[in-house]
Enzyme design. Sequence first.
Site, PDB file in Angstrom:
ATOM      1  N   HIS A 221      21.715  74.244 -71.346  1.00 37.53           N
ATOM      2  CA  HIS A 221      20.348  73.964 -70.912  1.00 37.53           C
ATOM      3  C   HIS A 221      20.305  73.536 -69.451  1.00 37.53           C
ATOM      4  O   HIS A 221      19.354  73.809 -68.731  1.00 37.53           O
ATOM      5  CB  HIS A 221      19.714  72.894 -71.806  1.00 37.53           C
ATOM      6  CG  HIS A 221      19.266  73.470 -73.111  1.00 37.53           C
ATOM      7  ND1 HIS A 221      19.902  73.208 -74.287  1.00 37.53           N
ATOM      8  CD2 HIS A 221      18.278  74.346 -73.393  1.00 37.53           C
ATOM      9  CE1 HIS A 221      19.311  73.880 -75.252  1.00 37.53           C
ATOM     10  NE2 HIS A 221      18.319  74.582 -74.745  1.00 37.53           N
ATOM     11  N   GLU A 464      17.336  82.111 -84.136  1.00 41.05           N
ATOM     12  CA  GLU A 464      18.497  81.629 -83.382  1.00 41.05           C
ATOM     13  C   GLU A 464      19.577  81.047 -84.286  1.00 41.05           C
ATOM     14  O   GLU A 464      20.553  80.464 -83.816  1.00 41.05           O
ATOM     15  CB  GLU A 464      18.068  80.616 -82.304  1.00 41.05           C
ATOM     16  CG  GLU A 464      17.091  79.584 -82.735  1.00 41.05           C
ATOM     17  CD  GLU A 464      16.516  78.750 -81.577  1.00 41.05           C
ATOM     18  OE1 GLU A 464      16.981  78.855 -80.440  1.00 41.05           O
ATOM     19  OE2 GLU A 464      15.595  77.966 -81.846  1.00 41.05           O
ATOM     20  N   ASP A 488      21.183  80.214 -78.603  1.00 37.05           N
ATOM     21  CA  ASP A 488      21.653  79.532 -79.807  1.00 37.05           C
ATOM     22  C   ASP A 488      22.200  80.513 -80.835  1.00 37.05           C
ATOM     23  O   ASP A 488      23.130  80.173 -81.561  1.00 37.05           O
ATOM     24  CB  ASP A 488      20.515  78.706 -80.418  1.00 37.05           C
ATOM     25  CG  ASP A 488      20.382  77.382 -79.711  1.00 37.05           C
ATOM     26  OD1 ASP A 488      21.428  76.733 -79.490  1.00 37.05           O
ATOM     27  OD2 ASP A 488      19.261  77.003 -79.326  1.00 37.05           O
ATOM     28  N   ARG A 498      27.690  75.945 -76.684  1.00 34.52           N
ATOM     29  CA  ARG A 498      27.249  76.573 -75.438  1.00 34.52           C
ATOM     30  C   ARG A 498      27.526  75.721 -74.214  1.00 34.52           C
ATOM     31  O   ARG A 498      27.400  76.168 -73.092  1.00 34.52           O
ATOM     32  CB  ARG A 498      25.769  77.001 -75.521  1.00 34.52           C
ATOM     33  CG  ARG A 498      24.826  75.900 -75.882  1.00 34.52           C
ATOM     34  CD  ARG A 498      23.492  76.452 -76.372  1.00 34.52           C
ATOM     35  NE  ARG A 498      22.530  76.603 -75.298  1.00 34.52           N
ATOM     36  CZ  ARG A 498      21.228  76.728 -75.484  1.00 34.52           C
ATOM     37  NH1 ARG A 498      20.747  76.765 -76.714  1.00 34.52           N
ATOM     38  NH2 ARG A 498      20.415  76.850 -74.478  1.00 34.52           N
ATOM     39  N   CYS A 535      13.864  85.767 -75.947  1.00 35.60           N
ATOM     40  CA  CYS A 535      13.678  84.764 -74.902  1.00 35.60           C
ATOM     41  C   CYS A 535      14.965  84.055 -74.520  1.00 35.60           C
ATOM     42  O   CYS A 535      14.954  83.120 -73.739  1.00 35.60           O
ATOM     43  CB  CYS A 535      12.604  83.758 -75.302  1.00 35.60           C
ATOM     44  SG  CYS A 535      13.077  82.807 -76.745  1.00 35.60           S
TER      45      CYS A 535
HETATM   46  C1  PEP Z   1      17.712  80.186 -77.177  1.00 33.09           C
HETATM   47  O1  PEP Z   1      18.351  79.485 -77.972  1.00 33.09           O
HETATM   48  O2  PEP Z   1      18.048  81.345 -76.864  1.00 33.09           O
HETATM   49  C2  PEP Z   1      16.511  79.648 -76.537  1.00 33.09           C
HETATM   50  C3  PEP Z   1      15.740  80.395 -75.790  1.00 33.09           C
HETATM   51  O3  PEP Z   1      16.241  78.336 -76.726  1.00 33.09           O
HETATM   52  P1  PEP Z   1      16.978  77.165 -75.923  1.00 33.09           P
HETATM   53  O4  PEP Z   1      17.819  77.795 -74.866  1.00 33.09           O
HETATM   54  O5  PEP Z   1      15.923  76.287 -75.390  1.00 33.09           O
HETATM   55  O6  PEP Z   1      17.790  76.517 -76.983  1.00 33.09           O
HETATM   56 MG    MG Z   2      17.500  77.672 -78.697  1.00 34.78          MG
END
Ligand code: PEP
Ligand code: MG
Length: 608
Positions: A221, A464, A488, A498, A535
């Site tokens: 993140h 996810e 995720d 991650r 996304c």
């Molecule tokens: C994802 O997990 O791909 C996502 C877009 O959500 P985040 O990165 O906020 O966990």
């Molecule tokens: Mg996510």
Amino acid sequence: MGKSRKEQIQKGHTVIKSNCNGSSDILNKKEIIIKGIGASPGICIGKAYIVDREGVNLIKRYPILEAEIPFEINRFKNAVKRASDEHAYIIDSLNSYLSDQLDILEAHLALFKDKMLYQKTIDTIKTDKINAEWALKKVVRQVKLMFMKVSDPYLKSRVTDIVQVSEQVMRNLIGAQDIKISDINKRVILVAHDLSPADTSQIQLELIKGFVTDLGGRDSHTGIIAKALGIPAVMGLGNATHKVENDDIVIVDGLSGLLIVNPEEDTLFAYEERGSLYEIQRAIRARESHLPATTLDGTTFELMANIELVEEVVSVRDNGAKGIGLFRTEFLYIDLKRFPSEEELFEKYKEVVELLAPMSVTFRTLDIHGDKVLPYMAANIDEENPALGLRAIRFCLKRPEIFITQIKAIFRAAAFGNIKLLIPMISCVEEIISVKQIIKLAIDELKEEQKLFNGDIPLGIMIEVPSAVIIAEELANHVDFFSIGTNDLIQYSMAIDRRNRQVAHLYNPMNPAVIRMIKMVVDAAHSKNIGVAMCGEMAGEPFNLPVLMGLGLTELSMNPMAIPVIREMVTRLDTNETKEFVNRVIQMGQVSEIVTLVNEQYGKVLSD
Ligand code: PEP
Ligand code: MG
């Protein structure tokens, strides 16, 4: 830069500092190149600012009840474990030629469980019935006093070691919220052991040129926020904080994942040129980004933006996004340092929606914990495996009063524009049913309170978690759209943290398992006639586009800065051709085969 990297790392150079800081001193500083993971593209050059956790000295004392003692001891033990794990990790990643440093660090590692520190702190929590931070502070003070009168240099240095180790534990105990990034008042490049998403979101763009961290992996993140802010970042450097000093000149090469410390004149010159070239290319693409993203055969893609903060709306517009495909709402909660009220949320959401109208804004409900711990909740959440714990929708369903407040604010903002509701980390149908019950309650309350709202908005879920992929057809019966969160999905399906640099080499969106899972989700959505978007960060990487297009995706949401490049690539591809291409990809069993095939067929488009 004719020498091999290894040679450069090991060999010292003289740097004429007048090139970059205006001083004409000639200092004997070594040029060091450290390889990490490029977390956000771009190049920046500037003075290093080591992020020190000053908050370690600002801790408070508070009494605890007898019954709370085991919890407090556990908290202390966990902090010691985390600190010593981090420490062991740094040792692992140290180059063997730094043997002196290695010796010191290994000696420190043993100190984490030193009786004087470890057992004494536990005893103090028990006897004084006080919080772990204060107990640790008290013990360290006693150790310092004890050694004050000692003249033996060995014993004196031992006390320094104990203090340093205790500070590492203390940082883990108090969490990361003590870093005062928002207080930095000069133009610098941050060099930190680790930066949490909360730290990163405090970055002031006019001051912080970029950052590097010892820890962190791809698509963490923290890296996502750096991309969104458009500042270069390199993570997973292992031990950069040990090699850089405050005010050293550093180059952050987010494109190649390199940190260059005290660069030679030639290196500086080459990087100044590379940096300008990169900025020129970025400006050209941004200018064209408002044109439609239509393929050679006439299919128009919806390229949307992922944002975390209201302030990013400008970047959404500048980069030609067609709306917001993912608003990570948790950052408002992190910044506020307490749970916001319905009114506060409503005002912010309304602002975003009105600024972007008539474009749509997809609000993802609170996705906290995992690596996004709310500082004010940290003490209540003590989980062995936070990524598998009370994260996202699981937390919201456990704390319905917090969830309903957010849903009501979103529905109220929906009266002012085009909104979609997106629920993170759904792993089973039951969770959607529970969400719908809360939605109903929210609507009932809003009606009763006679507030203006619109509860009739599309409801989607993030895909996810692998279980959601497997039952995608079932889930599709309950919602209006899917949004595939590959960050995720890769983490959970391949069992790769991650944020963990050690396993970052396994983290590859071109893994056949990932591609096949995406196919399952897209096919399920199409067969059930619901919307499907992606996304995750995968959507914003040009290399992945031929595969995603071939799998049938036409809505991609990414950090706004990535949109111009992806748009340009879309216009050079043909959906029919990519579909045939994916028929071949889907037969393949190894990442390397897929990567080779992408390069063979689309290398030209990619390199252009
Ligand atoms: C994802 O997990 O791909 C996502 C877009 O959500 P985040 O990165 O906020 O966990
Ligand atoms: Mg996510």
